[in-house]
Design a protein around this motif. Structure first.
Motif, mmCIF file in Angstrom:
data_model
loop_
_atom_site.group_PDB
_atom_site.id
_atom_site.type_symbol
_atom_site.label_atom_id
_atom_site.label_comp_id
_atom_site.label_asym_id
_atom_site.label_seq_id
_atom_site.Cartn_x
_atom_site.Cartn_y
_atom_site.Cartn_z
ATOM 1 N N UNK A 1 -6.361 -1.461 -15.789
ATOM 2 C CA UNK A 1 -6.378 -1.001 -14.403
ATOM 3 C C UNK A 1 -6.179 -2.178 -13.446
ATOM 4 N N UNK A 2 -6.766 -3.335 -13.768
ATOM 5 C CA UNK A 2 -6.545 -4.506 -12.937
ATOM 6 C C UNK A 2 -5.079 -4.923 -12.925
ATOM 7 N N UNK A 3 -4.424 -4.837 -14.084
ATOM 8 C CA UNK A 3 -2.999 -5.161 -14.143
ATOM 9 C C UNK A 3 -2.177 -4.170 -13.331
ATOM 10 N N UNK A 4 -2.523 -2.894 -13.415
ATOM 11 C CA UNK A 4 -1.813 -1.886 -12.631
ATOM 12 C C UNK A 4 -1.997 -2.160 -11.136
ATOM 13 N N UNK A 5 -3.205 -2.576 -10.723
ATOM 14 C CA UNK A 5 -3.454 -2.888 -9.311
ATOM 15 C C UNK A 5 -2.551 -4.017 -8.834
ATOM 16 N N UNK A 6 -2.428 -5.080 -9.654
ATOM 17 C CA UNK A 6 -1.534 -6.172 -9.265
ATOM 18 C C UNK A 6 -0.082 -5.739 -9.179
ATOM 19 N N UNK A 7 0.353 -4.894 -10.112
ATOM 20 C CA UNK A 7 1.734 -4.413 -10.089
ATOM 21 C C UNK A 7 1.992 -3.517 -8.880
ATOM 22 N N UNK A 8 0.994 -2.721 -8.496
ATOM 23 C CA UNK A 8 1.165 -1.859 -7.324
ATOM 24 C C UNK A 8 1.301 -2.701 -6.062
ATOM 25 N N UNK B 1 5.890 4.715 -5.437
ATOM 26 C CA UNK B 1 4.939 3.792 -6.063
ATOM 27 C C UNK B 1 3.643 4.513 -6.412
ATOM 28 N N UNK B 2 3.176 5.380 -5.518
ATOM 29 C CA UNK B 2 1.940 6.119 -5.774
ATOM 30 C C UNK B 2 2.137 7.090 -6.931
ATOM 31 N N UNK B 3 3.272 7.789 -6.958
ATOM 32 C CA UNK B 3 3.540 8.698 -8.077
ATOM 33 C C UNK B 3 3.579 7.941 -9.401
ATOM 34 N N UNK B 4 4.169 6.749 -9.375
ATOM 35 C CA UNK B 4 4.223 5.945 -10.595
ATOM 36 C C UNK B 4 2.818 5.539 -11.043
ATOM 37 N N UNK B 5 1.953 5.182 -10.082
ATOM 38 C CA UNK B 5 0.576 4.824 -10.440
ATOM 39 C C UNK B 5 -0.156 6.007 -11.067
ATOM 40 N N UNK B 6 -0.015 7.191 -10.477
ATOM 41 C CA UNK B 6 -0.704 8.366 -11.016
ATOM 42 C C UNK B 6 -0.218 8.676 -12.424
ATOM 43 N N UNK B 7 1.101 8.564 -12.643
ATOM 44 C CA UNK B 7 1.632 8.840 -13.986
ATOM 45 C C UNK B 7 1.133 7.810 -14.995
ATOM 46 N N UNK B 8 1.086 6.537 -14.601
ATOM 47 C CA UNK B 8 0.642 5.498 -15.535
ATOM 48 C C UNK B 8 -0.853 5.590 -15.800
ATOM 49 N N UNK B 9 -1.626 5.954 -14.783
ATOM 50 C CA UNK B 9 -3.065 6.124 -14.994
ATOM 51 C C UNK B 9 -3.338 7.280 -15.942
ATOM 52 N N UNK B 10 -2.565 8.361 -15.781
ATOM 53 C CA UNK B 10 -2.746 9.493 -16.696
ATOM 54 C C UNK B 10 -2.332 9.118 -18.104
ATOM 55 N N UNK B 11 -1.227 8.375 -18.235
ATOM 56 C CA UNK B 11 -0.792 7.951 -19.578
ATOM 57 C C UNK B 11 -1.784 6.987 -20.199
ATOM 58 N N UNK C 1 -8.668 2.236 -3.683
ATOM 59 C CA UNK C 1 -8.910 1.641 -2.368
ATOM 60 C C UNK C 1 -7.729 0.793 -1.917
ATOM 61 N N UNK C 2 -7.099 0.105 -2.863
ATOM 62 C CA UNK C 2 -5.913 -0.691 -2.516
ATOM 63 C C UNK C 2 -4.796 0.197 -1.994
ATOM 64 N N UNK C 3 -4.575 1.314 -2.676
ATOM 65 C CA UNK C 3 -3.549 2.257 -2.218
ATOM 66 C C UNK C 3 -3.874 2.774 -0.826
ATOM 67 N N UNK C 4 -5.122 3.181 -0.620
ATOM 68 C CA UNK C 4 -5.506 3.745 0.679
ATOM 69 C C UNK C 4 -5.374 2.715 1.784
ATOM 70 N N UNK C 5 -5.857 1.501 1.534
ATOM 71 C CA UNK C 5 -5.814 0.459 2.561
ATOM 72 C C UNK C 5 -4.379 0.111 2.931
ATOM 73 N N UNK C 6 -3.510 0.042 1.922
ATOM 74 C CA UNK C 6 -2.129 -0.324 2.214
ATOM 75 C C UNK C 6 -1.429 0.781 3.006
ATOM 76 N N UNK C 7 -1.680 2.044 2.599
ATOM 77 C CA UNK C 7 -1.012 3.156 3.280
ATOM 78 C C UNK C 7 -1.484 3.265 4.727
ATOM 79 N N UNK C 8 -2.802 3.039 4.957
ATOM 80 C CA UNK C 8 -3.347 3.207 6.305
ATOM 81 C C UNK C 8 -2.961 2.053 7.220
ATOM 82 N N UNK C 9 -3.030 0.830 6.716
ATOM 83 C CA UNK C 9 -2.870 -0.339 7.586
ATOM 84 C C UNK C 9 -1.469 -0.942 7.581
ATOM 85 N N UNK C 10 -0.630 -0.563 6.625
ATOM 86 C CA UNK C 10 0.673 -1.233 6.510
ATOM 87 C C UNK C 10 1.632 -0.715 7.572
#
Length: 495
Positions: free
Chosen positions: A206-213, A227-237, A312-321
């Motif tokens: 999960x830490x590696x996925x966070x860095x890749x995101x 990017x979010x869809x890719x994260x959800x698919x990889x987390x499920x896999x 949280x990384x996804x949420x923070x980036x989407x809200x503040x970016x």
């Protein structure tokens, strides 16, 4: 030689992993000992300053004991080297403190050393019975034959019923031998010891996925939604396609079931209170087995915390970016770099240029007076069909607006080839068709049928006079496609 070379490459890749690199070095006994003493059996994270002090104390004690292969340097320097070797990882805990934790590679090495330090029988009745029981249970859950599954369950029910009736009738209870208990506790401890490294691998993934995101967001070569869809698919896999993920899901399901947790505690308590357990298990082994549920809970908490950090990384980036602001800043920096390169190309090496510390004030002649009004963003009124007799289109209208009518064109083409005097080309045949089959799209249908029959084109073009469904006409110039002579094709001998 090819098989040997392939196997050698696989073995080399295994030795290149951090786990075997840790065990293969000369200082491995000292490093493993420090890890076991510092992190203990629970493998709880340790604050960085405390671990630095502990490492220095353990290294000093090892030197006093006469050990020569001891890492040199301060505790901080040694820990940093271990981080580069991927045996330690530094992170922040829930309170914001900086802590060290063992990676899955280091935990796997500790597990291997722990297994080798235990007394282990090579063959026993318990192991054979465990294999037979596992194979039987596996077959009962995976056999695709319904009758076979029912037969296995009936046999198991009959065996258990007979054993229950025998005990109820007061028959003699057959106790477990000491060898059987030793082998059972050894396998149980081995299974429990493997849990921390499994959880650590899921946490690191999960830490590696966070860095890749984060890298994908900064690159901005893909939309944020992708990017979010890719994260959800990889987390499920990760949770369904990997062994560690399936173990995590199983442990999560276990802790959600209070009855299973209670039964696990009761079974462990009964095993630890067995009369032969005192002579087999030491205090450390007893503590490890008693803490099995807590060990699973701690591992789940760490994995869920790492997954929450990704969310949280996804949420923070989407809200503040702000993509527009970042692109404007990037363009400004590139323009400054371009002007700097131009100035350096036109000046000497000792040329100077005075740059003000702060930019000058900008004179604005007019300020915006009218701002955004939400009332302006009103959807237009729905479009209604006002013409009389408005309704769904008929089948004829739909066919007129659709693609080529391949069935009718194929029939007309076969009829033209069977005619006494067939047309010279597809263009001549198209001109003889009725108006409903001379739409512009029917030209593509005829060319498709000709390509399927491998008819070659000739020099020149044919004129196709097409008629649209509304009656308007249009002329197309299409490469000439002669029709084959049926007499020649019938007279050809395939041999």
């Amino acid at each position: 030689m090819s098989e040997i070379a392939g196997e050698l490459a696989r073995v080399r890749s295994a030795f290149a992993q951090p786990t075997l690199m840790l065990l293969h070095q000369r200082q491995a006994p000292v490093v493993i000992t420090i890890f076991r003493e510092a992190f203990g059996r629970s493998n709880s994270p340790i604050p960085t300053a405390r671990l630095h002090t502990q490492v220095e104390e353990h290294l000093a004690q090892a030197r006093q004991a006469g050990e020569t292969d001891v890492p040199v340097g301060t505790g901080k320097e040694v820990c940093q080297r271990w981080m580069r070797g991927q045996w330690l990882v530094r992170a922040l805990d829930e309170s914001g403190r900086e802590v060290y934790a063992l990676t899955s590679h280091a935990q796997q090495a500790l597990e291997l050393v722990k297994t080798l330090t235990r007394d282990r029988a090579t063959l026993s009745e318990h192991r054979i019975a465990t294999i037979l029981g596992t194979v039987r249970r596996f077959n009962s859950e995976a056999n695709p034959d319904r009758t076979a599954r029912v037969t296995i369950l009936n046999d198991e029910i009959a065996r258990l019923k007979a054993e229950r009736d025998r005990l109820v009738d007061g028959a003699e209870m057959v106790g477990a031998t000491e060898d059987y208990m030793v082998e059972g506790f050894t396998e149980l401890l081995s299974l429990v010891s493997a849990l921390p490294s499994d959880f650590a691998r899921v946490e690191e993934r999960f830490g590696q996925i966070r860095g890749e995101i984060l890298a994908a967001f900064r690159a901005e070569d893909r939309p944020a939604g992708e990017v979010i869809d890719d994260y959800l698919a990889r987390a499920d896999a990760l949770m369904t396609a990997t062994q560690e993920g399936r173990a995590f899901e199983g442990a999560f399901g276990l802790l959600r079931d209070d009855a299973l947790v209670t039964r696990l505690r009761e079974d462990l308590t009964a095993l630890l209170e067995h009369p032969l357990a005192d002579g087999i298990l030491g205090d450390a082994d007893r503590a490890e087995l008693r803490g099995t549920v807590r060990l699973v809970r701690d591992g789940l908490d760490r994995v869920l915390s790492q997954r929450s950090r990704v969310t949280a990384t996804l949420k923070e980036y989407i809200v503040s970016h702000d993509v527009a602001r970042d692109r404007e800043l990037e363009q400004t920096l590139r323009q400054v770099e371009s002007e700097m390169m131009t100035w350096m190309a036109e000046t000497g090496p000792r040329a100077t240029h005075d740059v003000p510390l702060l930019p000058a004030r900008m004179g604005i002649e007019h300020l915006r007076e009218r701002f955004h009004d939400p009332a302006d963003d009103v959807l237009p009124e729905r479009v209604t069909r006002s013409e009389p007799g408005g309704g769904p289109p008929s089948l004829t209208e739909l066919k007129a607006m659709g693609g080529p009518q391949l069935g009718d064109l194929r029939a007309r083409l076969d009829a033209a080839l069977a005619a006494l005097v067939p047309p010279d080309s597809l263009g001549d045949m198209f001109g003889s068709l009725e108006q409903s089959l001379r739409r512009p799209v029917e030209i593509f249908g005829l060319l498709h049928l000709a390509a399927a029959r491998e008819w070659a084109t000739a020099d020149g073009t044919d004129t196709y006079a097409a008629v649209r469904p509304d009656g308007s006409r249009r002329t197309f110039a299409v490469p000439r496609t002669p029709l084959p002579d049926p007499d020649l094709s019938e007279s050809e001998d395939p041999t």
